[in-house]
Motif scaffolding. Structure first.
Motif, mmCIF file in Angstrom:
data_model
loop_
_atom_site.group_PDB
_atom_site.id
_atom_site.type_symbol
_atom_site.label_atom_id
_atom_site.label_comp_id
_atom_site.label_asym_id
_atom_site.label_seq_id
_atom_site.Cartn_x
_atom_site.Cartn_y
_atom_site.Cartn_z
ATOM 1 N N ASP A 164 0.756 -1.342 -0.067
ATOM 2 C CA ASP A 164 -0.017 0.138 -0.192
ATOM 3 C C ASP A 164 0.871 1.341 0.191
ATOM 4 O OD1 ASP A 164 1.097 -0.364 2.413
ATOM 5 O OD2 ASP A 164 -0.730 -0.104 3.499
ATOM 6 N N GLN A 165 2.312 1.107 -0.124
ATOM 7 C CA GLN A 165 3.133 2.055 -0.002
ATOM 8 C C GLN A 165 3.214 3.174 1.080
ATOM 9 O OE1 GLN A 165 2.412 4.316 -3.830
ATOM 10 N NE2 GLN A 165 3.154 2.903 -5.051
ATOM 11 N N GLN A 166 2.765 2.453 2.267
ATOM 12 C CA GLN A 166 2.539 3.029 3.590
ATOM 13 C C GLN A 166 3.179 1.953 4.466
ATOM 14 O OE1 GLN A 166 -1.512 4.504 4.071
ATOM 15 N NE2 GLN A 166 -0.937 6.149 2.855
ATOM 16 N N ILE A 167 4.234 2.521 5.073
ATOM 17 C CA ILE A 167 4.798 1.730 6.250
ATOM 18 C C ILE A 167 5.143 2.645 7.140
ATOM 19 C CG2 ILE A 167 6.873 0.229 7.012
ATOM 20 C CD1 ILE A 167 7.422 -0.499 3.858
ATOM 21 N N ALA A 168 4.371 2.251 8.471
ATOM 22 C CA ALA A 168 4.511 2.998 9.624
ATOM 23 C C ALA A 168 5.873 2.717 10.131
ATOM 24 C CB ALA A 168 3.404 2.841 10.488
ATOM 25 N N LEU A 169 6.539 3.930 10.334
ATOM 26 C CA LEU A 169 7.975 3.684 11.190
ATOM 27 C C LEU A 169 7.881 3.534 12.552
ATOM 28 C CD1 LEU A 169 9.879 6.552 9.486
ATOM 29 C CD2 LEU A 169 9.915 4.068 8.733
ATOM 30 N N PRO A 170 8.601 2.709 13.445
ATOM 31 C CA PRO A 170 8.706 2.641 14.873
ATOM 32 C C PRO A 170 8.557 3.965 15.477
ATOM 33 C CG PRO A 170 10.369 1.230 13.902
ATOM 34 C CD PRO A 170 9.984 2.279 12.636
ATOM 35 N N THR A 171 7.735 4.201 16.736
ATOM 36 C CA THR A 171 7.975 5.113 17.468
ATOM 37 C C THR A 171 8.566 5.035 18.971
ATOM 38 O OG1 THR A 171 5.780 4.894 18.335
ATOM 39 C CG2 THR A 171 5.947 5.807 16.205
ATOM 40 N N LEU A 172 8.903 5.831 19.520
ATOM 41 C CA LEU A 172 9.235 5.686 20.742
ATOM 42 C C LEU A 172 8.650 4.799 21.690
ATOM 43 C CD1 LEU A 172 10.488 9.258 21.910
ATOM 44 C CD2 LEU A 172 11.885 7.216 21.329
ATOM 45 N N GLN A 173 7.144 4.828 21.292
ATOM 46 C CA GLN A 173 6.199 3.906 22.113
ATOM 47 C C GLN A 173 6.096 2.414 21.437
ATOM 48 O OE1 GLN A 173 5.184 7.175 20.957
ATOM 49 N NE2 GLN A 173 5.640 7.914 22.955
ATOM 50 N N THR A 174 6.458 2.203 20.241
ATOM 51 C CA THR A 174 6.113 0.959 19.501
ATOM 52 C C THR A 174 7.576 0.356 19.591
ATOM 53 O OG1 THR A 174 6.421 1.798 17.285
ATOM 54 C CG2 THR A 174 4.236 1.722 18.226
ATOM 55 N N ALA A 175 8.578 1.017 19.373
ATOM 56 C CA ALA A 175 9.913 0.309 19.165
ATOM 57 C C ALA A 175 10.375 -0.710 20.345
ATOM 58 C CB ALA A 175 11.048 1.510 19.264
ATOM 59 N N PRO A 176 10.046 -0.574 21.653
ATOM 60 C CA PRO A 176 10.156 -1.478 22.530
ATOM 61 C C PRO A 176 9.557 -2.860 22.437
ATOM 62 C CG PRO A 176 10.083 0.669 23.841
ATOM 63 C CD PRO A 176 9.654 0.855 22.175
ATOM 64 N N PHE A 177 8.119 -2.696 21.926
ATOM 65 C CA PHE A 177 7.228 -3.949 21.669
ATOM 66 C C PHE A 177 7.807 -4.511 20.570
ATOM 67 C CE2 PHE A 177 4.379 -1.088 24.247
ATOM 68 C CZ PHE A 177 3.977 -1.881 25.128
ATOM 69 N N LEU A 178 8.329 -3.838 19.401
ATOM 70 C CA LEU A 178 8.939 -4.615 18.318
ATOM 71 C C LEU A 178 10.207 -5.272 18.600
ATOM 72 C CD1 LEU A 178 8.578 -1.472 15.823
ATOM 73 C CD2 LEU A 178 7.135 -3.713 15.540
ATOM 74 N N LEU A 179 11.105 -4.775 19.434
ATOM 75 C CA LEU A 179 12.141 -5.410 19.888
ATOM 76 C C LEU A 179 11.747 -6.655 20.623
ATOM 77 C CD1 LEU A 179 15.329 -5.557 19.968
ATOM 78 C CD2 LEU A 179 15.027 -3.965 21.989
ATOM 79 N N LEU A 180 10.703 -6.390 21.503
ATOM 80 C CA LEU A 180 10.314 -7.620 22.428
ATOM 81 C C LEU A 180 9.713 -8.702 21.634
ATOM 82 C CD1 LEU A 180 9.621 -8.840 25.223
ATOM 83 C CD2 LEU A 180 7.516 -7.440 25.142
ATOM 84 N N VAL A 181 8.919 -8.512 20.518
ATOM 85 C CA VAL A 181 8.289 -9.457 19.694
ATOM 86 C C VAL A 181 9.518 -10.311 18.815
ATOM 87 C CG1 VAL A 181 7.217 -9.824 17.134
ATOM 88 C CG2 VAL A 181 6.093 -8.371 19.245
ATOM 89 N N GLY A 182 10.375 -9.548 18.563
ATOM 90 C CA GLY A 182 11.571 -10.126 17.891
ATOM 91 C C GLY A 182 12.244 -11.269 18.855
ATOM 92 N N LEU A 183 12.591 -10.693 20.022
ATOM 93 C CA LEU A 183 13.514 -11.455 21.068
ATOM 94 C C LEU A 183 12.713 -12.747 21.410
ATOM 95 C CD1 LEU A 183 15.116 -8.548 22.894
ATOM 96 C CD2 LEU A 183 16.155 -10.065 21.490
#
Length: 301
Positions: free
Chosen positions: A201-220
């Motif tokens: 859709d040519q729209q990728i939401a970038l990580p924010t200060l709020q979402t970045a820790p959760f994205l890291l947690l999902v990966g780990l």
């Protein structure tokens, strides 16, 4: 006796880590669903996974294990897993967490039913009985007829089927590739799939200060959970590990109640217990048959 007790204790500790990892990933997925779609979550999760796997392979000097042999089978497996994981992340964002985990437990039953077709394994009476018992548990969880099935529940059930396909293709891959090779291509291919799907859709939401820790947690958490289960199975029988794994359900039910005010659904818990009974019957039967085979071979020698 002491050695057996020690092994069970160590397996319990590993499974505690797995339960904490799976529960953390579900909570992180729920929080991320407010800001990112499932494709973006998978893309960022895979980026984290690629970095971790690359560091581990470098630290252990096992890059030589990563080969391009059976690359087509890797692609098929990782497409199945990518689809199943996307369905799972969608489900944890919209459906009660306990129901999602309960339906996820049906994965081994789908493996039982699909293995005769894909792996040419025999469908024994015990395996068929296990599948029927688990199916009765699914009916208790979903309760068709009482209300219309939500899309989240359908997605959760669908994720279990795709995870079963993943398990079957993984079993085929382990005959030719190391765990490091399998995990490397898993993270790399899913990073590519996630990027393509998220960018359609040519729209990728970038990580924010709020979402970045959760994205890291999902990966780990995703990698750590499977690492813990693998170690638990390496030191204790599946009949010991599986009951500990089932503790994920009451754990996530309590988490859902405390964090998201989800009511404790007695039908979900009862249905999950029935699903577990079917799975445990099959695991117990397989272990007993394996032990009998080992004893017979020992007696011949």
């Amino acid at each position: 006796m002491r050695e057996a007790s020690g092994s069970i204790g160590k397996a319990a500790l590993w499974m505690t880590g797995a339960i904490a990892s799976f529960s953390s990933m579900a909570v992180a997925g729920r929080e991320l669903s407010l800001h990112h779609d499932t494709f973006e979550i998978m893309m960022y999760r895979s980026f984290v996974g690629v970095i971790i796997v690359a560091l581990v392979l470098t630290a252990t000097r096992k890059w030589h294990q990563v080969t391009t042999e059976r690359l087509g089978l890797h692609a098929i497996r990782n497409t199945f897993h990518f689809t199943g994981q996307n369905l799972w992340f969608y489900a944890v964002g919209v459906a009660p967490l306990a129901q999602v985990f309960a339906l996820e437990f049906t994965q081994p039953i789908w493996v039982i039913l699909l293995s005769p077709l894909l792996l040419k394994e025999r469908l024994t009476a015990i395996r068929m009985t296990s599948a029927l018992i688990a199916f009765a548990g699914v009916l208790m969880v979903t309760r068709p007829g009482t209300s219309s099935l939500s899309l989240g529940i359908v997605m959760a059930a669908g994720s279990a089927i795709f995870f079963a396909f993943t398990t079957i293709t993984t079993k085929q891959l382990t005959r030719h590739a190391s765990i490091g090779c399998i995990v490397f291509w898993l993270t790399v291919m899913q990073a590519v799939l996630g990027t393509i799907a998220a960018g359609i859709d040519q729209q990728i939401a970038l990580p924010t200060l709020q979402t970045a820790p959760f994205l890291l947690l999902v990966g780990l958490a995703g990698l750590l959970a499977h690492f813990c289960i693998t170690n638990a199975l390496a030191i204790a029988p599946a009949t010991v590990v599986v009951p500990f794994d089932f503790a994920r359900l009451p754990t996530i039910a309590v988490v859902g109640m405390l964090l998201y005010h989800e009511p404790l659904d007695h039908w979900t818990l009862l249905g999950a217990a029935v699903i577990f009974s079917g799975i445990f019957l099959n695991v117990w039967s397989e272990n007993r048959n394996s032990l009998a085979t080992v004893r017979a071979d020992t007696h011949k020698k």
